[in-house]
Design a protein around this motif. Structure first.
Motif, PDB file in Angstrom:
ATOM      1  N   VAL A 137      12.461 -29.945 -58.162  1.00 44.25           N
ATOM      2  CA  VAL A 137      12.836 -28.680 -57.513  1.00 44.25           C
ATOM      3  C   VAL A 137      13.936 -27.944 -58.273  1.00 44.25           C
ATOM      4  CG1 VAL A 137      13.865 -27.678 -55.432  1.00 44.25           C
ATOM      5  CG2 VAL A 137      12.006 -29.357 -55.234  1.00 44.25           C
ATOM      6  N   PRO A 138      15.040 -28.601 -58.676  1.00 44.16           N
ATOM      7  CA  PRO A 138      16.075 -27.856 -59.402  1.00 44.16           C
ATOM      8  C   PRO A 138      15.586 -27.292 -60.739  1.00 44.16           C
ATOM      9  CG  PRO A 138      16.929 -29.960 -58.620  1.00 44.16           C
ATOM     10  CD  PRO A 138      15.455 -29.983 -58.408  1.00 44.16           C
ATOM     11  N   LEU A 139      14.633 -27.954 -61.380  1.00 47.82           N
ATOM     12  CA  LEU A 139      14.113 -27.433 -62.647  1.00 47.82           C
ATOM     13  C   LEU A 139      13.304 -26.154 -62.424  1.00 47.82           C
ATOM     14  CD1 LEU A 139      12.978 -30.610 -64.630  1.00 47.82           C
ATOM     15  CD2 LEU A 139      15.239 -29.551 -64.465  1.00 47.82           C
ATOM     16  N   VAL A 140      12.508 -26.140 -61.371  1.00 44.11           N
ATOM     17  CA  VAL A 140      11.748 -24.926 -61.074  1.00 44.11           C
ATOM     18  C   VAL A 140      12.698 -23.793 -60.704  1.00 44.11           C
ATOM     19  CG1 VAL A 140       9.970 -23.904 -59.592  1.00 44.11           C
ATOM     20  CG2 VAL A 140       9.756 -26.288 -60.344  1.00 44.11           C
ATOM     21  N   GLU A 141      13.716 -24.111 -59.918  1.00 46.59           N
ATOM     22  CA  GLU A 141      14.709 -23.085 -59.564  1.00 46.59           C
ATOM     23  C   GLU A 141      15.411 -22.562 -60.802  1.00 46.59           C
ATOM     24  OE1 GLU A 141      15.980 -24.446 -55.040  1.00 46.59           O
ATOM     25  OE2 GLU A 141      16.930 -25.446 -56.755  1.00 46.59           O
ATOM     26  N   HIS A 225       2.375 -30.180 -64.670  1.00 42.45           N
ATOM     27  CA  HIS A 225       3.130 -30.264 -65.920  1.00 42.45           C
ATOM     28  C   HIS A 225       4.624 -30.490 -65.692  1.00 42.45           C
ATOM     29  CE1 HIS A 225      -0.691 -28.723 -67.132  1.00 42.45           C
ATOM     30  NE2 HIS A 225      -0.453 -27.510 -66.656  1.00 42.45           N
ATOM     31  N   ILE A 226       5.190 -29.795 -64.712  1.00 41.19           N
ATOM     32  CA  ILE A 226       6.627 -29.924 -64.471  1.00 41.19           C
ATOM     33  C   ILE A 226       6.986 -31.317 -63.994  1.00 41.19           C
ATOM     34  CG2 ILE A 226       6.531 -29.115 -62.074  1.00 41.19           C
ATOM     35  CD1 ILE A 226       9.249 -28.250 -64.725  1.00 41.19           C
ATOM     36  N   GLU A 227       6.022 -32.016 -63.387  1.00 44.61           N
ATOM     37  CA  GLU A 227       6.246 -33.394 -62.952  1.00 44.61           C
ATOM     38  C   GLU A 227       6.669 -34.274 -64.131  1.00 44.61           C
ATOM     39  OE1 GLU A 227       3.228 -37.133 -62.140  1.00 44.61           O
ATOM     40  OE2 GLU A 227       2.564 -35.124 -61.604  1.00 44.61           O
ATOM     41  N   CYS A 228       5.870 -34.230 -65.202  1.00 51.09           N
ATOM     42  CA  CYS A 228       6.170 -35.079 -66.360  1.00 51.09           C
ATOM     43  C   CYS A 228       7.452 -34.635 -67.067  1.00 51.09           C
ATOM     44  CB  CYS A 228       4.996 -35.079 -67.340  1.00 51.09           C
ATOM     45  SG  CYS A 228       3.615 -36.126 -66.805  1.00 51.09           S
ATOM     46  N   VAL A 229       7.679 -33.334 -67.086  1.00 52.64           N
ATOM     47  CA  VAL A 229       8.894 -32.828 -67.729  1.00 52.64           C
ATOM     48  C   VAL A 229      10.135 -33.354 -67.021  1.00 52.64           C
ATOM     49  CG1 VAL A 229      10.249 -30.737 -68.183  1.00 52.64           C
ATOM     50  CG2 VAL A 229       7.787 -30.774 -68.649  1.00 52.64           C
ATOM     51  N   ALA A 230      10.144 -33.277 -65.700  1.00 55.58           N
ATOM     52  CA  ALA A 230      11.302 -33.747 -64.945  1.00 55.58           C
ATOM     53  C   ALA A 230      11.564 -35.225 -65.199  1.00 55.58           C
ATOM     54  CB  ALA A 230      11.087 -33.497 -63.455  1.00 55.58           C
ATOM     55  N   ILE A 231      10.506 -36.022 -65.190  1.00 58.41           N
ATOM     56  CA  ILE A 231      10.661 -37.466 -65.394  1.00 58.41           C
ATOM     57  C   ILE A 231      11.118 -37.772 -66.821  1.00 58.41           C
ATOM     58  CG2 ILE A 231       9.412 -39.663 -65.433  1.00 58.41           C
ATOM     59  CD1 ILE A 231       7.610 -38.454 -63.196  1.00 58.41           C
ATOM     60  N   HIS A 260       7.887 -25.851 -70.893  1.00 61.61           N
ATOM     61  CA  HIS A 260       8.830 -25.975 -69.772  1.00 61.61           C
ATOM     62  C   HIS A 260      10.160 -26.550 -70.255  1.00 61.61           C
ATOM     63  CE1 HIS A 260       5.473 -25.081 -67.343  1.00 61.61           C
ATOM     64  NE2 HIS A 260       5.292 -26.205 -66.682  1.00 61.61           N
ATOM     65  N   ALA A 261      10.084 -27.672 -70.971  1.00 61.92           N
ATOM     66  CA  ALA A 261      11.300 -28.373 -71.396  1.00 61.92           C
ATOM     67  C   ALA A 261      12.099 -27.548 -72.389  1.00 61.92           C
ATOM     68  CB  ALA A 261      10.927 -29.727 -72.007  1.00 61.92           C
ATOM     69  N   GLN A 262      11.424 -26.882 -73.300  1.00 58.33           N
ATOM     70  CA  GLN A 262      12.119 -26.115 -74.336  1.00 58.33           C
ATOM     71  C   GLN A 262      12.835 -24.903 -73.746  1.00 58.33           C
ATOM     72  OE1 GLN A 262       8.903 -27.927 -77.431  1.00 58.33           O
ATOM     73  NE2 GLN A 262       8.695 -25.771 -76.874  1.00 58.33           N
ATOM     74  N   VAL A 263      12.233 -24.267 -72.750  1.00 58.63           N
ATOM     75  CA  VAL A 263      12.909 -23.146 -72.090  1.00 58.63           C
ATOM     76  C   VAL A 263      14.080 -23.665 -71.252  1.00 58.63           C
ATOM     77  CG1 VAL A 263      12.649 -21.315 -70.369  1.00 58.63           C
ATOM     78  CG2 VAL A 263      10.886 -21.660 -72.101  1.00 58.63           C
ATOM     79  N   LEU A 264      13.888 -24.762 -70.556  1.00 58.03           N
ATOM     80  CA  LEU A 264      14.956 -25.313 -69.718  1.00 58.03           C
ATOM     81  C   LEU A 264      16.189 -25.706 -70.516  1.00 58.03           C
ATOM     82  CD1 LEU A 264      12.848 -27.524 -67.298  1.00 58.03           C
ATOM     83  CD2 LEU A 264      14.489 -25.777 -66.573  1.00 58.03           C
TER      84      LEU A 264
END
Length: 409
Positions: A137-141, A225-231, A260-264
């Motif tokens: 959730v915090p990554l999507v936010e 996709h965001i699932e694997c990125v967060a983990i 996702h990860a590169q933008v974050l």
């Protein structure tokens, strides 16, 4: 979520070589030189029908990666996820009249049993999508705050145009990406999206489907996709050594996850190498749950097939190749296992040091397991033809096959 027990990996004399492996992102081999701890992330199952030979071939490849690294005296920090909430799982549970959580637990348990039987080394962290939601959730936010995500009828989408490196994992053109997106869980034809390729980060709650508190996102569940990125970011951080999976994950899953990860993080790349295993076919078609043409590890085990023979069948094909499972493939593996076991049961044999180094060399060169089998075959043939006087040789061969190939003789 817990993984499965680890089989002991024998220590071999000397030291292995750094792994040279094919990187999908560059289209060329790269030599990986991790620090004292090598970092590996492999995408796990969606637990609604596990474990078929396509799964086994993929996890076999990354088990070899671990074993090559361990032979260099490194530690391995291996992380794997379980997508324990997703549309295919929910659809299968509804079709069979099962509770979706019970189905996920049942199939994850079976997967663990198969991995244990095959002597696949377990991940240090085995994380389900559901348990990862507080970190997702915090990554999507954050992506929304960065202007890299937008709302559409309550759902939240990632804008692929926010990442200047988008497309650098798979190197596909837009038409191919759109086709694969439609085939592999995306929704390129949904009206209102900024780009047809934009993937969903957070799905707003649907009637009759599970959902969780998403804070400012509202109730819902995470995108794939965001699932694997967060983990991966939580347990490995950016710039880990290998992102692995089947070749069908290069797009969209690994492409989107990298973006996702590169933008974050503002860092590039997410992984030093993107490594993909080939597909396994049956009767001329890719083995897949949707086609129903599956050969299950558990069914073979129930039929009395030795798991060591299953592993030898997998090793007989280079991990990047697409190949077909046949009865003959299994018969050849069973015959090889019997021959090897007969050889190491003898009291002596020809010296085995050259065999050890040959196996090390070919595995370090893009995991060439078929050549590793050939190196052991040559030692067995020498023993069968002329015998030998080295009483330690059978033990050296047995430990090498165990340590580097995961096969107990």
């Amino acid at each position: 979520m817990h993984a499965w027990p680890a089989s002991e990996v024998p220590a071999l004399p000397g030291q292995g070589r750094d792994l040279r492996i094919h990187d999908t992102a560059t289209g060329a081999p790269v030599t990986l030189q991790p620090g004292p701890v090598a970092r590996l992330y492999v995408c796990g199952i969606t637990p609604y029908d596990a474990t078929h030979m396509g799964h086994a071939a993929t996890y076999n490849a990354f088990d070899l990666v671990q074993r090559v690294w361990l032979d260099t005296k490194r530690q391995v920090h291996y992380v794997q996820n379980v997508t324990d909430v997703d549309d295919p799982l929910l659809e299968r549970a509804e079709r069979d009249g099962l509770d979706w959580t019970a189905l996920a637990e049942q199939e994850t348990k079976l997967f663990r049993e198969d991995m244990t039987a095959l002597r696949m080394l377990p991940p240090r962290h085995y994380i389900g999508a559901v348990e990862a939601i507080p970190g997702i959730v915090p990554l999507v936010e954050r992506l929304r705050e960065l202007g890299a995500a937008y709302d559409l009828e309550g759902d939240v989408y990632f804008s692929v145009e926010s990442d200047p490196h988008f497309g650098e994992v798979s190197h596909l053109d837009a038409a191919a990406m759109r086709l694969l997106s439609a085939e592999r869980g995306g929704d390129p034809d949904r009206p209102g999206k900024k780009n047809p390729l934009d993937p969903m980060l957070w799905m707003a709650a649907r009637e009759g489907e599970p959902s969780w508190d998403g804070g400012s996102l509202g109730r819902g569940r995470p995108g794939w996709h965001i699932e694997c990125v967060a983990i991966a970011l939580d347990h490995l951080g950016m710039g880990f050594d290998v992102q692995g999976g089947g070749s069908d994950l290069a797009f969209p899953h690994h492409e989107m996850g990298a973006s996702h990860a590169q933008v974050l993080t503002g860092e590039f790349p997410m992984a030093k190498a993107y490594v993909h295993a080939g597909m396994v076919a049956l009767d001329g078609e890719k083995m897949s749950k949707s086609k129903g043409n599956l050969v299950f590890v558990s069914r073979l085990r129930r039929d009395g097939v030795d798991p060591a023979a299953i592993r030898l069948a997998l090793h007989a094909h280079h991990y990047r190749s697409d190949w077909e499972w046949t009865d003959q493939v299994l018969r050849d593996a069973v015959a090889r296992l019997e021959r090897w076991r007969a050889a190491v049961s003898r009291p002596d044999g020809p010296a085995a040091e050259d065999m050890v180094e040959a196996v090390r060399a070919v595995l370090a060169d893009d995991l060439n397991a078929p050549e590793a089998l050939a190196a052991v075959d040559r030692w067995v043939a020498r023993q069968e033809e002329a015998g030998g006087t080295d009483g330690s040789a059978p033990g050296v061969v047995s430990r090498t096959v165990d340590a580097l190939l995961g096969v107990a003789l």
